[in-house]
Design a protein around this motif. Structure first.
Motif, PDB file in Angstrom:
ATOM      1  N   GLN A  74     -20.796  -0.405  -4.176  1.00 27.23           N
ATOM      2  CA  GLN A  74     -21.816  -0.793  -3.194  1.00 27.23           C
ATOM      3  C   GLN A  74     -22.999   0.172  -3.221  1.00 27.23           C
ATOM      4  O   GLN A  74     -24.154  -0.248  -3.109  1.00 27.23           O
ATOM      5  CB  GLN A  74     -21.206  -0.825  -1.787  1.00 27.23           C
ATOM      6  N   GLU A  78     -26.672  -1.093  -4.239  1.00 33.57           N
ATOM      7  CA  GLU A  78     -27.763  -0.994  -3.267  1.00 33.57           C
ATOM      8  C   GLU A  78     -28.982  -0.324  -3.872  1.00 33.57           C
ATOM      9  O   GLU A  78     -30.118  -0.833  -3.762  1.00 33.57           O
ATOM     10  CB  GLU A  78     -27.287  -0.204  -2.043  1.00 33.57           C
ATOM     11  N   LEU A  84     -23.194  -7.142  -6.492  1.00 33.20           N
ATOM     12  CA  LEU A  84     -21.980  -6.335  -6.592  1.00 33.20           C
ATOM     13  C   LEU A  84     -21.087  -6.825  -7.731  1.00 33.20           C
ATOM     14  O   LEU A  84     -20.425  -6.026  -8.410  1.00 33.20           O
ATOM     15  CB  LEU A  84     -21.224  -6.384  -5.258  1.00 33.20           C
ATOM     16  N   ILE A 188     -26.560  -4.118   1.263  1.00 32.85           N
ATOM     17  CA  ILE A 188     -25.203  -4.061   0.716  1.00 32.85           C
ATOM     18  C   ILE A 188     -24.412  -2.931   1.369  1.00 32.85           C
ATOM     19  O   ILE A 188     -23.300  -3.137   1.868  1.00 32.85           O
ATOM     20  CB  ILE A 188     -25.242  -3.886  -0.818  1.00 32.85           C
ATOM     21  N   ALA A 193     -17.448  -5.661   2.410  1.00 30.61           N
ATOM     22  CA  ALA A 193     -17.378  -6.170   1.041  1.00 30.61           C
ATOM     23  C   ALA A 193     -15.915  -6.257   0.634  1.00 30.61           C
ATOM     24  O   ALA A 193     -15.165  -5.301   0.823  1.00 30.61           O
ATOM     25  CB  ALA A 193     -18.140  -5.254   0.082  1.00 30.61           C
ATOM     26  N   ASN A 619     -18.841   0.756   3.771  1.00 27.25           N
ATOM     27  CA  ASN A 619     -18.147  -0.528   3.884  1.00 27.25           C
ATOM     28  C   ASN A 619     -17.265  -0.488   5.125  1.00 27.25           C
ATOM     29  O   ASN A 619     -16.216   0.164   5.122  1.00 27.25           O
ATOM     30  CB  ASN A 619     -17.293  -0.790   2.639  1.00 27.25           C
TER      31      ASN A 619
END
Length: 729
Positions: A74, A78, A84, A188, A193, A619
């Motif tokens: 991630q 980003e 991803l 992101i 995710a 995340n």
């Protein structure tokens, strides 16, 4: 039966996996590298674009089940504005990845995440410069989007990353001067995710080192001594006819075409050993630790503690004990090794430090370090130094001995008996209150051996000790016992002394959070004891001694979510604990609700609430998963886990003698994440571990009036505490 020797060679091996074109061998020689490695500044060592636009990311850290593979992806996605799905990670390969030392200490996001963020920013800068030339536009007029660069306002004028750099090297240094994307623009990072590794696991694809199969591979089992330090006197292998026997000193193993054949053959060996009693009585363990010579170190000191204690209105003393505990990986350790025709060797294993292990294996095998390659493959969980490095040594020694690829999987008894344990610790606390119920002084003394015995040389590995019939070299440094030994409260007078023990009866090394678990258990239990002496509410008492707004925020959030002031049924209580991990990174506050059976002493933890601040969240799903895992494992350690041993060896050899928390005993877990996009991201792999035990201990007291000061909180210990708290009239 054939007798094999350590210099045996076999037929040529099939071709070994080769490094990606964009990667160069990582710097560092393994054993000579620092604990945290010496990561490269070459951009091509971190990132490589294929001609189809797929990006391979190289990280020296490894995936231990914490979800860092996804979080690192991630971060890179980003910074580069990439989907991803277009990113794949290579992690922990001594021939392909940068040397980032050990994956330990909840440092992957801070270290590899930061390094990869800067590498990705450098790559974006390089791509923009290439695109400016290709599109004949000023760099400031360009924007990145979905793996391409376009002229702002003219999207038809665009070029993909693959067209710019696919299949080529950057030949550029990571300067750390390339501009980073603003967190305000993130799409992101900070978003949930799905974990990238789960589809392979869920669909049963080969994922773990246990799954690895090589052409011509054999299986092996090592005939373990009855106790540490035992020396082999005689070996009778006459009953073994369907397998090879390898003996090197006191190292004895069976190698066979099938694993079950090796298992049966080991049982047919007739071995005699010389051993001696080495361990103290388990009942006297903490007395033994108190009597050991030590190297003393003051790790925190402020004010005049002696004078403040002498002038205190109320004084409180308490002693807290942490036993030896096992990593108790659900699957035993496993490794595969293969020797090439030129004598170089490749080892696949679940080591947390492939570069350091490479150095130790090179020393054990008497090979130049560049002829040893260690490749990480996931194991069955460890969160510390379990048997992964030792089983790798077993496999390496045996592959060279028989000249074919060899797979070694430990038995359950091997794992419990021979993995390094989390050290036993003893903490003595002495505090004083002033006339206003404030803490006037705090003094604590921690007794602990070093928590790190990671392999640096061949003799640090079990195979090396058996081959050479010598113990591991003595360590001259002490690490881990100081972790979270100081408190995070504002105290006018305090002192923390570490009494480092040179000797531990059992072999010990790193386990999740090192000494922070025992130290926080002691500190936060003692905070409750001081609050009781001050006739104060435990939450209010903590807040009175906290000035850091982030610390106060997690305490308040956990108490609010747990409905701290709401009455509970008789026999049930709430307890709270707070800590800032390592006194410098993530903030955690935990509230536990526990019910105590006054007759049996059984403790049932029904609910745990955790408020967690690890800075900017990469995340949130990954952080929640880590907190849940932390809570389950640390609740198990608090309630059940303790290594038992006799005069010569460990006797906790299975799940009956080393029970862990069951599914039905798992508490309800509620999590509050305090996201701080303006703060650096720090790890979530360990912090929530350290507050569970004291929160449960404090809940036991709130429920029953019984103060339990030794982990685990077994029914017998709770009954003893109840008897002490409520003596018969």
């Amino acid at each position: 039966m054939t007798q094999q020797h350590g210099d045996a060679r076999g037929p040529d091996r099939p071709p070994q996996p080769q490094p990606a074109q964009a990667a160069t061998p990582a710097a560092g020689s393994g054993a000579a590298s620092a604990f945290w490695g010496a990561a490269s500044t070459a951009l091509d060592d971190w990132l490589s674009f294929a001609s189809d636009g797929t990006l391979t990311v190289f990280s020296g850290k490894v995936e231990l089940g914490t979800g860092v593979r996804t979080a690192l992806a991630q971060i890179v996605a980003e910074e580069l504005d990439l989907p991803l799905a277009s990113i794949q990670l290579v992690m922990g390969d001594s021939a392909r990845t940068p040397n980032e030392g050990y994956t330990a200490g909840s440092n992957t996001i801070q270290q590899s995440g930061t390094a990869l963020r800067h590498a990705a920013a450098e790559a974006r800068q390089a791509l923009i410069e290439l695109a400016a030339e290709r599109l004949e536009a000023a760099p400031d007029d360009l924007e990145t989007t979905a793996g391409a660069i376009a002229v702002r306002g003219t999207p038809s004028r665009r070029v993909t990353y693959a067209a710019l750099i696919g299949g080529q090297r950057f030949e550029r240094t990571v300067t750390r001067q390339a501009p980073l994307k603003s967190p305000a623009a993130y799409t992101i990072v900070g978003q949930p995710a799905p974990r990238l590794d789960l589809p392979r696991i869920f669909t049963g694809q080969p994922t773990f080192v246990h799954d690895l199969r090589l052409p011509g591979m054999l299986h092996a089992r090592v005939a373990r001594p009855p106790s540490p330090g035992a020396t082999l006197l005689t070996l009778d292998a006459s009953a073994v006819r369907d397998a090879q026997v390898v003996r090197l000193g006191s190292f004895v193993a069976i190698v066979a075409a099938r694993e079950e054949v090796a298992m049966r053959a080991v049982e047919r060996l007739k071995l005699t050993w010389r051993e001696s009693a080495r361990l103290p009585s388990q009942d006297e363990l903490f007395t033994f630790l108190r009597g050991q010579p030590s190297t003393d170190q003051v790790v925190a000191e402020r004010g005049d503690v002696a004078a403040a204690l002498a002038g205190a209105v109320t004084q409180v003393r308490a002693t807290y004990a942490q036993p030896y505990q096992a990593h108790a990986s659900i699957g035993p350790s496993c490794a595969v090794a293969s020797v090439a025709a030129d004598g170089s060797i490749t080892i696949w294993c679940a080591s947390q430090g492939v570069f350091a292990l490479r150095g130790a294996l090179a020393d054990l095998l008497e090979l130049p370090v560049e002829r040893v390659r260690v490749i990480f493959l996931e194991g069955a969980g460890c969160y510390g130094h379990n048997g992964a490095d030792d089983v790798a040594a077993d496999a390496a020694v045996l592959a060279r001995a028989v000249g074919q690829p060899v797979r070694v999987q430990w038995s359950r008894a091997d794992e419990f008996a021979w993995e390094p344990k989390a050290p036993a610790m003893l903490i003595e606390a002495h505090g004083g209150l002033d006339a206003h119920g404030q803490i006037a002084a705090w003094e604590s003394t921690v007794r602990s051996p070093s928590h790190v015995s990671r392999a640096r040389v061949g003799l640090d590995l079990l195979a090396g000790q058996l081959i050479h019939e010598r113990p591991a070299p003595e360590r001259t440094f002490f690490v881990g016992g100081e972790r979270n030994a100081p408190t995070d409260y504002e105290l006018p007078h305090h002192r923390v002394t570490l009494r480092w023990l040179a000797r531990s009866p059992l072999r010990v090394s790193s386990m999740r959070s090192l000494g922070a678990t025992a130290n926080t258990f002691a500190n936060e239990s003692f905070m409750d004891e001081l609050a009781l002496a001050a006739h104060s509410d435990p939450v209010e008492f903590r807040l009175r001694h906290l000035t850091d707004p982030r610390a106060r925020a997690v305490v308040e959030a956990a108490a609010r979510q747990a409905s701290w002031d709401t009455p509970l049924p008789p026999g049930t209580g709430r307890g709270i604990a707070f800590a800032r991990y390592e006194n410098r990174v993530a903030y955690v506050a935990t509230v536990a609700e526990a019910r105590v059976d006054p007759d049996s002493g059984a403790v049932r933890v029904a609910r745990i609430v955790v408020a967690h601040d690890c800075g900017q969240i990469i995340n949130p799903d990954g952080v929640r998963n880590q907190i849940e895992g932390n809570v389950i494992q640390s609740a198990s350690r608090a309630l059940k886990e303790e290594v038992h041993f006799a005069a010569t060896s460990v006797t906790s050899l299975d799940w009956d003698t080393y029970p862990i928390l069951t599914f039905s005993e798992t508490p309800e877990i509620e999590i509050i994440l305090l996201d701080r996009p303006d703060q650096p991201s720090v790890g979530a792999g360990e912090p929530a571990t350290i507050t569970t035990a004291p929160a449960i201990a404090n809940a036991i007291y709130a429920a029953s009036g019984a103060r339990v000061r030794q982990v685990p909180f077994t029914p017998a210990r709770v009954r003893a505490a109840l008897a002490a708290a409520h003596p018969p009239a």
